[in-house]
Structures are given as C-alpha cells and as structure tokens.
Design a protein around this motif. Structure first.
Motif, PDB file in Angstrom:
ATOM      1  N   SER A   1       0.831  -1.209   0.000  1.00 33.17           N
ATOM      2  CA  SER A   1       0.000   0.000   0.000  1.00 33.17           C
ATOM      3  C   SER A   1       0.866   1.260   0.000  1.00 33.17           C
ATOM      4  N   PHE A   2       1.983   1.198   0.713  1.00 32.60           N
ATOM      5  CA  PHE A   2       2.932   2.315   0.769  1.00 32.60           C
ATOM      6  C   PHE A   2       3.495   2.607  -0.621  1.00 32.60           C
ATOM      7  N   VAL A   3       3.903   1.565  -1.318  1.00 37.36           N
ATOM      8  CA  VAL A   3       4.461   1.723  -2.666  1.00 37.36           C
ATOM      9  C   VAL A   3       3.401   2.266  -3.618  1.00 37.36           C
ATOM     10  N   LEU A   4       2.231   1.650  -3.612  1.00 35.33           N
ATOM     11  CA  LEU A   4       1.179   2.054  -4.547  1.00 35.33           C
ATOM     12  C   LEU A   4       0.651   3.455  -4.234  1.00 35.33           C
ATOM     13  N   GLY A   5       0.612   3.815  -2.951  1.00 35.31           N
ATOM     14  CA  GLY A   5       0.192   5.160  -2.578  1.00 35.31           C
ATOM     15  C   GLY A   5       1.148   6.211  -3.108  1.00 35.31           C
ATOM     16  N   PHE A   6       2.441   5.913  -3.050  1.00 37.32           N
ATOM     17  CA  PHE A   6       3.444   6.828  -3.593  1.00 37.32           C
ATOM     18  C   PHE A   6       3.240   7.012  -5.092  1.00 37.32           C
ATOM     19  N   VAL A   7       3.048   5.902  -5.813  1.00 36.86           N
ATOM     20  CA  VAL A   7       2.873   5.981  -7.266  1.00 36.86           C
ATOM     21  C   VAL A   7       1.607   6.768  -7.605  1.00 36.86           C
ATOM     22  N   HIS A   8       0.536   6.531  -6.854  1.00 37.61           N
ATOM     23  CA  HIS A   8      -0.724   7.235  -7.094  1.00 37.61           C
ATOM     24  C   HIS A   8      -0.545   8.740  -6.896  1.00 37.61           C
ATOM     25  N   SER A   9       0.168   9.122  -5.846  1.00 38.65           N
ATOM     26  CA  SER A   9       0.416  10.535  -5.585  1.00 38.65           C
ATOM     27  C   SER A   9       1.191  11.175  -6.736  1.00 38.65           C
TER      28      SER A   9
END
Length: 266
Positions: A165-173
C-alpha cells in the motif's frame, strides 16, 4: 476529491459480471446478444481515455456500441458496475516489466513502474477511489503479482500488505501530480517553462530574495534544473528510490528481530 469510487454497486451483480468471463449465459432465453462484456469494457475504456471519466455514461457507451441504453442494461446492471468492469479490465491488461534482477528491490521497482505506466496510459484511473476495490480477476491477479514482488523482505502478512500500500500510494500521488502538470499545460496553452518565463518580471516585483534567502537559492536551482517549480517525473524517480530505501530499513528491522545478519539487496 474523487466523486467516483469502486464497489459502489450491488456486490452480487458486480461479482457475477466480473467473474462471468464475458460469455453469454447458458440457458439464456431470447435472441443471442449482439455484444460481449469485453467489448463493452473496451468501449468504455476508449471513451474514458479520449474524453475523461465523466464522459463514461451508460448512454454514451451504448451509443459507441450501436446499442440503445436499455439494451446495454441487459449486459451491465448500471454505471457503478460498469466502473468496476473497466477498472478490473485495465488491471488485467497491465503489462508487467521484467525486473533488472530477481531481488525484491528490483521487483518492487518494476511494480511501481507498472502502475506508473497504467496511470500514464489511463489517467482517469487515478480519479477513482478504490478503498473498496472491485474483487475481480484482474485485480486479484495484480494483487498476487505485486505481493510476490515483496517476498524476501521477511515481513509478516499484515506488514507485507502495508508495504505494498505504501508503494502504490506513492505511485498514485505522483500520478496525480503528473496529471496536474498536464492539466495546467492544457488549460494555459503553455508549458511550465513558458509560464514561468512569461511571469518572471511580475514575480520579481513581489518576491524579496533577502527576506527568503533559502527559498530564493534552492528555488532558483530547482527551477533551472526542471524548467519549472517542480517536476513530477523527477519527483517519481527520486521518491521511488527513497521508498525502496525505507523498505530496506524495514527489512533490516525484521531480520534483527529474528536475530539474522543484515542482507543487502542491490
């Protein structure tokens, strides 16, 4: 604030749609249907890519397929279920990059790049709130693949899910920042570099470098490097390495808890 979210429709009907395989149901009475669910998904995705998510309505998709709106409802229960269908379809079609090596760091970077490519190809995906994701085959295959990338970190199940979730949240941002850049350029008909150059004299009249010396120095250096106040591409490249560094620290903590020696992952 996102106004569209996944899993907003009827759960039973959504799951039947996503897992039905797009084939005509055995024993269905009446004339053979003229379209398939995958064709409907493709039409909706093409519409979203061309005109944005707001353009995807049952009426617009029906028109694109040469159907009446009422006929489309015989395939898809409604707009909410259609949204889950297109989201799961783009997840299923995501390309998966071959990482530079088999270490978790390279695999995780590949996952981040895969998702960045998805947002670049379909920017509207970033506008959908997915706190309740559509549990279709596309999403489940994506989730399985991405979790496997984190194997080797030595984390527990809950930590592994949180790390992803941390990785995907960064990419989404970063995807949202890139979308903002594109929107600003389209609305102003100028690149960031052109906009800053055109307004430099105005800004010089109100900005006092002696009052804000640090901002003046660093802002000037960043502006020269990026041709703008910031660069979404640079932020992604820089930030991804820091995200991976953070996971490496988490790995070291996990190994320490188990009494194991630190392990490097290039």
């Amino acid at each position: 604030m996102s106004t569209d979210r996944s899993s907003a429709g009827d759960p039973a009907r959504t799951l039947a749609l996503l897992w039905g395989g797009g084939e005509e149901r055995p024993g269905r009475r009446g004339p053979r249907q003229a379209r398939t669910v995958p064709e409907i998904a493709a039409a909706a995705i093409a519409l979203a890519d061309a005109e944005g998510l707001a353009a995807v309505t049952m009426r617009a998709v029906a028109q694109r397929l040469g159907l009446s709106p009422m006929a489309l409802y015989t395939y898809v229960p409604g707009k909410a279920e259609l949204l889950d269908l297109v989201l799961d379809t783009v997840y299923a079609a995501m390309p998966r990059r071959t990482p530079a090596d088999d270490g978790w760091r390279a695999r995780t970077a590949a996952v981040a790049d895969d998702n960045a490519a998805l947002f670049a190809a379909h920017p509207w995906v970033a506008d959908i709130a997915t706190g309740r994701p559509p549990l279709g085959p596309g999403l489940m295959a994506k989730y399985e693949y991405e979790l496997r990338a984190l194997e080797g970190l030595g984390l527990g199940d809950v930590e592994t899910d949180a790390a992803l979730s941390f990785v995907l949240g960064f990419v989404h941002s970063c995807a949202r920042a890139a979308a903002d850049e594109r929107a600003a350029e389209q609305q102003s008909a100028m690149s960031d570099e052109q906009w800053w150059a055109g307004n430099a004299d105005l800004l010089a009249k109100v900005f006092d470098p002696e009052r804000f010396p640090t901002a003046a120095r660093i802002g000037a250096a960043a502006g020269e490097a990026h041709g703008a106040a910031s660069s979404a591409a640079h932020a992604y490249a820089f930030g991804l390495q820091r995200v991976l560094d953070g996971l490496a620290a988490l790995e070291a903590e996990a190994r320490s808890r188990r009494g194991l020696a630190p392990e490097s992952d290039a």
